[in-house]
Every structure is written in structure tokens, then in C-alpha cells.
Design a protein around this motif. Structure first.
Motif, PDB file in Angstrom:
ATOM      1  N   LEU A 214     -11.563  16.201  18.348  1.00 45.30           N
ATOM      2  CA  LEU A 214     -12.060  15.043  17.609  1.00 45.30           C
ATOM      3  C   LEU A 214     -12.890  15.451  16.401  1.00 45.30           C
ATOM      4  O   LEU A 214     -12.627  15.031  15.278  1.00 45.30           O
ATOM      5  CB  LEU A 214     -12.882  14.139  18.530  1.00 45.30           C
ATOM      6  N   GLU A 215     -13.909  16.298  16.623  1.00 46.59           N
ATOM      7  CA  GLU A 215     -14.879  16.582  15.571  1.00 46.59           C
ATOM      8  C   GLU A 215     -14.664  17.901  14.856  1.00 46.59           C
ATOM      9  O   GLU A 215     -15.355  18.200  13.880  1.00 46.59           O
ATOM     10  CB  GLU A 215     -16.296  16.574  16.167  1.00 46.59           C
ATOM     11  N   GLY A 216     -13.728  18.716  15.289  1.00 47.25           N
ATOM     12  CA  GLY A 216     -13.533  20.044  14.721  1.00 47.25           C
ATOM     13  C   GLY A 216     -13.137  20.035  13.256  1.00 47.25           C
ATOM     14  O   GLY A 216     -12.751  19.007  12.687  1.00 47.25           O
ATOM     15  N   ARG A 217     -13.210  21.209  12.647  1.00 45.50           N
ATOM     16  CA  ARG A 217     -12.925  21.330  11.211  1.00 45.50           C
ATOM     17  C   ARG A 217     -11.536  20.822  10.858  1.00 45.50           C
ATOM     18  O   ARG A 217     -11.319  20.255   9.784  1.00 45.50           O
ATOM     19  CB  ARG A 217     -13.075  22.805  10.796  1.00 45.50           C
ATOM     20  N   PHE A 218     -10.579  21.027  11.758  1.00 47.93           N
ATOM     21  CA  PHE A 218      -9.224  20.532  11.541  1.00 47.93           C
ATOM     22  C   PHE A 218      -8.886  19.417  12.536  1.00 47.93           C
ATOM     23  O   PHE A 218      -7.722  19.121  12.783  1.00 47.93           O
ATOM     24  CB  PHE A 218      -8.209  21.673  11.687  1.00 47.93           C
ATOM     25  N   GLY A 219      -9.914  18.811  13.109  1.00 52.39           N
ATOM     26  CA  GLY A 219      -9.717  17.817  14.150  1.00 52.39           C
ATOM     27  C   GLY A 219      -9.300  16.448  13.644  1.00 52.39           C
ATOM     28  O   GLY A 219      -9.138  16.205  12.439  1.00 52.39           O
ATOM     29  N   PHE A 220      -9.176  15.544  14.595  1.00 55.48           N
ATOM     30  CA  PHE A 220      -8.637  14.206  14.340  1.00 55.48           C
ATOM     31  C   PHE A 220      -9.456  13.430  13.314  1.00 55.48           C
ATOM     32  O   PHE A 220      -8.904  12.813  12.395  1.00 55.48           O
ATOM     33  CB  PHE A 220      -8.585  13.439  15.667  1.00 55.48           C
ATOM     34  N   LEU A 221     -10.778  13.438  13.448  1.00 57.46           N
ATOM     35  CA  LEU A 221     -11.610  12.635  12.552  1.00 57.46           C
ATOM     36  C   LEU A 221     -11.497  13.094  11.107  1.00 57.46           C
ATOM     37  O   LEU A 221     -11.429  12.272  10.182  1.00 57.46           O
ATOM     38  CB  LEU A 221     -13.070  12.682  13.009  1.00 57.46           C
TER      39      LEU A 221
ATOM     40  N   ALA B  80     -16.116  11.360   8.249  1.00 57.52           N
ATOM     41  CA  ALA B  80     -16.204  10.970   9.655  1.00 57.52           C
ATOM     42  C   ALA B  80     -17.410  11.605  10.338  1.00 57.52           C
ATOM     43  O   ALA B  80     -17.852  12.691   9.972  1.00 57.52           O
ATOM     44  CB  ALA B  80     -14.932  11.387  10.387  1.00 57.52           C
ATOM     45  N   THR B  81     -17.945  10.912  11.321  1.00 59.35           N
ATOM     46  CA  THR B  81     -19.049  11.427  12.123  1.00 59.35           C
ATOM     47  C   THR B  81     -18.862  10.995  13.570  1.00 59.35           C
ATOM     48  O   THR B  81     -18.315   9.920  13.841  1.00 59.35           O
ATOM     49  CB  THR B  81     -20.406  10.908  11.606  1.00 59.35           C
ATOM     50  N   THR B  82     -19.311  11.834  14.483  1.00 59.41           N
ATOM     51  CA  THR B  82     -19.206  11.502  15.906  1.00 59.41           C
ATOM     52  C   THR B  82     -20.435  10.753  16.408  1.00 59.41           C
ATOM     53  O   THR B  82     -20.491  10.383  17.576  1.00 59.41           O
ATOM     54  CB  THR B  82     -19.042  12.781  16.744  1.00 59.41           C
ATOM     55  N   ALA B  83     -21.414  10.518  15.540  1.00 53.99           N
ATOM     56  CA  ALA B  83     -22.655   9.871  15.967  1.00 53.99           C
ATOM     57  C   ALA B  83     -22.426   8.534  16.679  1.00 53.99           C
ATOM     58  O   ALA B  83     -23.046   8.269  17.711  1.00 53.99           O
ATOM     59  CB  ALA B  83     -23.587   9.684  14.769  1.00 53.99           C
TER      60      ALA B  83
END
Length: 308
Positions: free
Chosen positions: A81-88, A95-98
Motif C-alpha cells: 500500500l505505502e511502499g515506494r512503488f506501492g498501490f497508493l 497519497a498518505t496512509t494517515a
């Protein structure tokens, strides 16, 4: 991107992983595997292609495969989800996972259930039209013009290009046509799967009404979005005062959720298209007992129409 397709794979993977009893690390792997399959284009809007339906089922299939692979020991990136090449980062800007970390409770409990068989952005306008029709006994030949205040996010999906939206050539195109949804609701008093049909596409009354429907961009509505999905409808009538209705939360939203009877009616309407009466009754009984069930097997068995 088609959110049902891109996000659906993750939801299906999480659900399948829970049913399989996977531990946290395996569910994380399942989500990572699902991320490699999360895809879906909105290009079906160009010609009403069936990929709209395909993408929804494929997301569910992708999630099931992801969970099964994770159960077998297949690895997937934990930072999908949050990775450098991830979904977001792949599917959005900034994008932020906050918000995910700050949420309390399950977002599933804030899911909307559409009462009408069409695009999410058409639900509120159809609610408004049906309410005005019921309260004022509107006849199609009285309607001179219908203006619909729309959210900016939905305008290009259900209002553009204007000429094409007034002449849908397939059921899928009709489901993403604001003029058709408004017209069929005015003409038939409903917007169920029966109204989004080839027969209604050929209905001259519906066709005539579509020519009188106009979508209007209204920045004032956007201020509340996405907390709310507001809209307004104004109907000019021949020989009668104009009518207007405003909707803040369409029917089916958590703030205006469907009643149990409405949910049951929607279930029967949809399930009866695939199951005969006896199988439908068995499935209803299995669903009623599901909260107390020790396994999903009886429910899955009841959903199969064989042996009827």
C-alpha cells in the motif's frame, strides 16, 4: 481507474484470508499478491463495454487467488500500500496512509448500498425525481426541462459527452447516462434492473424525456463532497409551477440507509435473475442463519442453483 476493480482485489484478499484463518503475516502477503493484480480501466464508458462487469468479478477472483497463494506460502510485499512503488503512489498523487491509521471501526459499516441499478453519481438525482414524481403526479408530457445539479467528480462520467449520454446504445451506457436515469424514473416511476433494459432503451417516451435533461455543474455541491453526495433537481412543467428538490445523502448511504425490507427486496430482485424460487428460498434461509453458522459451506452450497 475503476475503484471497484483496483480496491476490490484487496478487499477480497482480506476477506478470503480471514475465512481461511490466515495469520497476520499471511494476510499481509495476500494483500501484497492482490496488489499485483489490482487493475481496472474506466474506458468501458466509451462504448458501454462489458468490462465494467468483468472487472468486478475479476477483483474478487484476484483476491481469492491471492489468499490461496499466501496460504501455500507464496510471498507478497508487505508494503504494497505505502511502499515506494506501492498501490497508493501508483494510483494517486500525494497519497498518505494517515487516514487508514486514524480510522476507528470498520469502513465496511459505512458502505453505501445503491437502491437504483446505475452509477453511484445518479442515485441522488433519481431519488429526487422519484420523490417529486410521487408527490406531484408528474406526467411525462408535462415536462419541459429537467436541470440536475451535479458533483464535479461525477459530471464527466454520467453527463459527457452530452449527445452520447442522451442516446445510450446499451444497458451499460444507460447505467452511466444521467439523462436516461432521470427519464426512465420519470416515465416508469422506478430505476430497477427492469428499467435499465433494452426495452426501455427503445421506449419513445424515455427517449423524448432524455432530450430535456440537462446536467449542471454546481461548485457549491462540491464543498460537501465526499462527506456527502449532494445534488438538486429542478423540473419545469407545462402549465404548472416549477418543482425543485435537494438531496444531501442519497438513499442507501449510511446517513439514509435502506430499511431491512428494502434490502430484502433488492436481494430478491437480483438473486431471482439467477436462481429459481426454491433455490432462492434456501439461500435466504442460509443467509438468515449465517451469523450463527460455524462454516461458510452451507451458505456456499445454498448459492448453487443445482438440484432445484
Amino acid at each position: 481507474f475503476h475503484l471497484t476493480a483496483t480496491c476490490g482485489a484487496f478487499g477480497a484478499a482480506a476477506a478470503a484470508g480471514a475465512v481461511l484463518g490466515l495469520e497476520a503475516a499471511a494476510i499481509a502477503a495476500a494483500l501484497g499478491i492482490a496488489g499485483s493484480q489490482a487493475a481496472g480501466s474506466m474506458e468501458f464508458l466509451a462504448d458501454g463495454s462489458w468490462t465494467k462487469r468483468f472487472q468486478t468479478g475479476w477483483a474478487a477472483c484476484a483476491g481469492l487467488h491471492a489468499a490461496a497463494l499466501a496460504q501455500a506460502g507464496f510471498s507478497g510485499p508487505a508494503t504494497i500500500l505505502e511502499g515506494r512503488f506501492g498501490f497508493l503512489h501508483a494510483y494517486s498523487d500525494g497519497a498518505t496512509t494517515a487516514p487508514l491509521a486514524a480510522r476507528e471501526g470498520y469502513e465496511l459499516m459505512r458502505t453505501s448500498v445503491k437502491p437504483h441499478a446505475c452509477c453511484r453519481y445518479m442515485q441522488g438525482p433519481i431519488d429526487a425525481v422519484l420523490a417529486l414524481r410521487a408527490a406531484h403526479r408528474i406526467e411525462p408530457d408535462q415536462v419541459e426541462r429537467v436541470e440536475v445539479g451535479m458533483l464535479a467528480a461525477g459530471f464527466p462520467i454520467v453527463c459527457e459527452p452530452a449527445d452520447a449520454k442522451r442516446r445510450p446504445a446499451s444497458v451499460v451506457e444507460a447505467q452511466f447516462s444521467l439523462p436516461f436515469g432521470i427519464a426512465v424514473a420519470l416515465a416508469r416511476g422506478a430505476a430497477s434492473p427492469a428499467e435499465f433494459s433494452p426495452a426501455c432503451l427503445r421506449d419513445p417516451t424515455v427517449g423524448g424525456l432524455m432530450e430535456r435533461v440537462v446536467g449542471v455543474r454546481d461548485p457549491a455541491l462540491d464543498a460537501a463532497f465526499p462527506r456527502a453526495w449532494p445534488c438538486w433537481v429542478r423540473i419545469a412543467l407545462r402549465g404548472r409551477p416549477p418543482l425543485e428538490a435537494h438531496i444531501e445523502h442519497p438513499r442507501g448511504d449510511p446517513e439514509s440507509f435502506l430499511t431491512p425490507a428494502e434490502l430484502e427486496r433488492k436481494f430478491r430482485t437480483l438473486a431471482s435473475r439467477a436462481l429459481p424460487a426454491a433455490a432462492l428460498a434456501r439461500l435466504e434461509a442460509a443467509l438468515a442463519g449465517f451469523p450463527r453458522a460455524r462454516s461458510v459451506a452451507p451458505l456456499l452450497a445454498a448459492a448453487i442453483p443445482s438440484g432445484t
